[in-house]
Design an enzyme around this catalytic site. Structure first.
Site, mmCIF file in Angstrom:
data_model
loop_
_atom_site.group_PDB
_atom_site.id
_atom_site.type_symbol
_atom_site.label_atom_id
_atom_site.label_comp_id
_atom_site.label_asym_id
_atom_site.label_seq_id
_atom_site.Cartn_x
_atom_site.Cartn_y
_atom_site.Cartn_z
ATOM 1 N N CYS A 55 16.772 -24.733 -78.855
ATOM 2 C CA CYS A 55 17.910 -23.818 -78.680
ATOM 3 C C CYS A 55 18.663 -23.617 -79.999
ATOM 4 O O CYS A 55 19.100 -24.590 -80.629
ATOM 5 C CB CYS A 55 18.840 -24.372 -77.608
ATOM 6 S SG CYS A 55 20.394 -23.486 -77.485
ATOM 7 N N CYS A 59 22.267 -25.035 -79.879
ATOM 8 C CA CYS A 59 22.258 -26.505 -79.942
ATOM 9 C C CYS A 59 22.086 -26.953 -81.387
ATOM 10 O O CYS A 59 22.775 -27.860 -81.857
ATOM 11 C CB CYS A 59 21.142 -27.092 -79.088
ATOM 12 S SG CYS A 59 21.469 -27.197 -77.323
ATOM 13 N N ASP A 105 30.344 -15.289 -85.860
ATOM 14 C CA ASP A 105 29.148 -14.551 -85.464
ATOM 15 C C ASP A 105 28.501 -13.952 -86.714
ATOM 16 O O ASP A 105 29.179 -13.390 -87.576
ATOM 17 C CB ASP A 105 29.509 -13.444 -84.465
ATOM 18 C CG ASP A 105 28.290 -12.915 -83.729
ATOM 19 O OD1 ASP A 105 28.221 -13.113 -82.503
ATOM 20 O OD2 ASP A 105 27.409 -12.311 -84.378
ATOM 21 N N HIS A 113 24.126 -28.530 -73.786
ATOM 22 C CA HIS A 113 23.372 -27.309 -73.502
ATOM 23 C C HIS A 113 23.548 -26.892 -72.047
ATOM 24 O O HIS A 113 23.069 -27.564 -71.139
ATOM 25 C CB HIS A 113 21.887 -27.526 -73.805
ATOM 26 C CG HIS A 113 21.061 -26.298 -73.565
ATOM 27 N ND1 HIS A 113 20.979 -25.268 -74.467
ATOM 28 C CD2 HIS A 113 20.312 -25.920 -72.487
ATOM 29 C CE1 HIS A 113 20.202 -24.310 -73.981
ATOM 30 N NE2 HIS A 113 19.782 -24.697 -72.779
ATOM 31 N N ASN A 119 28.555 -13.025 -72.093
ATOM 32 C CA ASN A 119 27.402 -12.319 -71.547
ATOM 33 C C ASN A 119 26.529 -13.310 -70.783
ATOM 34 O O ASN A 119 26.288 -14.426 -71.263
ATOM 35 C CB ASN A 119 26.592 -11.674 -72.682
ATOM 36 C CG ASN A 119 27.383 -10.618 -73.428
ATOM 37 O OD1 ASN A 119 28.141 -9.850 -72.822
ATOM 38 N ND2 ASN A 119 27.250 -10.584 -74.737
ATOM 39 N N GLY A 170 23.480 -8.759 -70.948
ATOM 40 C CA GLY A 170 23.506 -8.600 -72.397
ATOM 41 C C GLY A 170 23.389 -9.902 -73.168
ATOM 42 O O GLY A 170 23.651 -9.934 -74.371
ATOM 43 N N HIS A 229 22.404 -20.143 -74.505
ATOM 44 C CA HIS A 229 23.272 -21.319 -74.559
ATOM 45 C C HIS A 229 24.669 -20.738 -74.366
ATOM 46 O O HIS A 229 25.099 -19.911 -75.184
ATOM 47 C CB HIS A 229 23.120 -22.038 -75.907
ATOM 48 C CG HIS A 229 24.015 -23.235 -76.098
ATOM 49 N ND1 HIS A 229 23.534 -24.482 -76.488
ATOM 50 C CD2 HIS A 229 25.352 -23.378 -75.980
ATOM 51 C CE1 HIS A 229 24.553 -25.332 -76.595
ATOM 52 N NE2 HIS A 229 25.673 -24.679 -76.292
ATOM 53 N N HIS A 256 28.121 -19.244 -74.349
ATOM 54 C CA HIS A 256 29.049 -19.053 -75.467
ATOM 55 C C HIS A 256 30.062 -17.982 -75.127
ATOM 56 O O HIS A 256 29.757 -17.039 -74.406
ATOM 57 C CB HIS A 256 28.303 -18.671 -76.753
ATOM 58 C CG HIS A 256 27.392 -17.496 -76.614
ATOM 59 N ND1 HIS A 256 26.123 -17.600 -76.086
ATOM 60 C CD2 HIS A 256 27.554 -16.185 -76.920
ATOM 61 C CE1 HIS A 256 25.548 -16.408 -76.089
ATOM 62 N NE2 HIS A 256 26.410 -15.524 -76.580
ATOM 63 N N HIS A 276 32.389 -15.121 -76.849
ATOM 64 C CA HIS A 276 32.743 -14.334 -78.024
ATOM 65 C C HIS A 276 34.260 -14.190 -78.065
ATOM 66 O O HIS A 276 34.885 -13.902 -77.033
ATOM 67 C CB HIS A 276 32.168 -12.912 -77.928
ATOM 68 C CG HIS A 276 30.673 -12.831 -77.920
ATOM 69 N ND1 HIS A 276 29.955 -12.422 -79.010
ATOM 70 C CD2 HIS A 276 29.764 -13.096 -76.945
ATOM 71 C CE1 HIS A 276 28.663 -12.423 -78.717
ATOM 72 N NE2 HIS A 276 28.513 -12.820 -77.464
HETATM 73 P P1 AMP Z 1 24.862 -12.786 -76.814
HETATM 74 O O1 AMP Z 1 24.256 -11.421 -76.873
HETATM 75 O O2 AMP Z 1 26.117 -12.847 -75.991
HETATM 76 O O3 AMP Z 1 23.836 -13.836 -76.404
HETATM 77 O O4 AMP Z 1 25.363 -13.108 -78.264
HETATM 78 C C1 AMP Z 1 24.640 -13.791 -79.207
HETATM 79 C C2 AMP Z 1 25.382 -13.643 -80.502
HETATM 80 O O5 AMP Z 1 24.912 -14.624 -81.401
HETATM 81 C C3 AMP Z 1 25.196 -12.276 -81.198
HETATM 82 O O6 AMP Z 1 26.475 -11.647 -81.356
HETATM 83 C C4 AMP Z 1 24.570 -12.641 -82.549
HETATM 84 O O7 AMP Z 1 25.050 -11.853 -83.600
HETATM 85 C C5 AMP Z 1 24.965 -14.098 -82.699
HETATM 86 N N1 AMP Z 1 24.062 -14.907 -83.512
HETATM 87 C C6 AMP Z 1 22.713 -14.955 -83.458
HETATM 88 N N2 AMP Z 1 22.229 -15.840 -84.346
HETATM 89 C C7 AMP Z 1 23.303 -16.360 -84.992
HETATM 90 C C8 AMP Z 1 23.464 -17.325 -86.037
HETATM 91 N N3 AMP Z 1 22.420 -17.950 -86.593
HETATM 92 N N4 AMP Z 1 24.716 -17.609 -86.457
HETATM 93 C C9 AMP Z 1 25.772 -16.978 -85.910
HETATM 94 N N5 AMP Z 1 25.698 -16.082 -84.904
HETATM 95 C C10 AMP Z 1 24.477 -15.761 -84.462
HETATM 96 ZN ZN ZN Z 2 21.598 -25.103 -76.441
#
Ligand code: AMP
Ligand code: ZN
Length: 118
Positions: free
Chosen positions: A6, A9, A32, A48, A92, A98, A103, A105, A107
């Site tokens: 992940c 993680c 982000d 996780h 999301n 979306g 994992h 999270h 925003h």
């Molecule tokens: P979601 O679509 O809600 O799953 O959001 C995932 C978010 O993770 C997106 O806004 C990506 O830009 C962000 N993301 C993906 N990889 C990374 C990373 N390595 N570091 C920081 N943010 C990331």
């Molecule tokens: Zn995870």
């Protein structure tokens, strides 16, 4: 506790670099990589949990603390004060919701308008 495959993680454990916003025993927050607003960071629980779809009553206290953390970190990161400032929180869940990283999270987005994506 952790899923070895992940992305979040690995970020929460410091195995993949990120721009850290906050860390405590239970949560990790980082900017982000593709910001949709002048301020855009993610709060993740260190353990996780794939998404909100897996939440049960036993997660209530942890999720409550995550929600309370959001305004504290929004202020720390420079979001302007409510009501003229404020911030947007988004969680999301699943493909149709979306969600790209499985994992859980939150925003947190803020800063002066217009934003990059809505
Ligand atoms: P979601 O679509 O809600 O799953 O959001 C995932 C978010 O993770 C997106 O806004 C990506 O830009 C962000 N993301 C993906 N990889 C990374 C990373 N390595 N570091 C920081 N943010 C990331
Ligand atoms: Zn995870």
């Amino acid at each position: 506790m952790h899923d070895p495959d992940c992305l979040f993680c690995k970020i929460a454990q410091g195995k993949i670099p990120s721009r850290k916003v906050h860390e405590d025993e239970d949560f990790f927050a980082f900017h982000d990589i593709r910001p949709a607003a002048p301020i855009h960071f993610l709060i993740v629980p260190k353990r996780h949990i794939p998404s909100m779809a897996q939440l049960t009553a036993e997660h209530a206290e942890l999720m409550g603390r995550m929600v309370v953390l959001a305004p504290q970190l929004a202020q720390q990161e420079g979001c302007n004060p409510y009501p003229d400032g404020g911030f947007r929180t988004v969680v999301n869940t699943g493909t149709e919701g979306g969600q790209e990283v499985h994992h859980l999270h939150m925003h947190v987005m803020g800063g002066p308008r217009p934003w990059a994506r809505g």
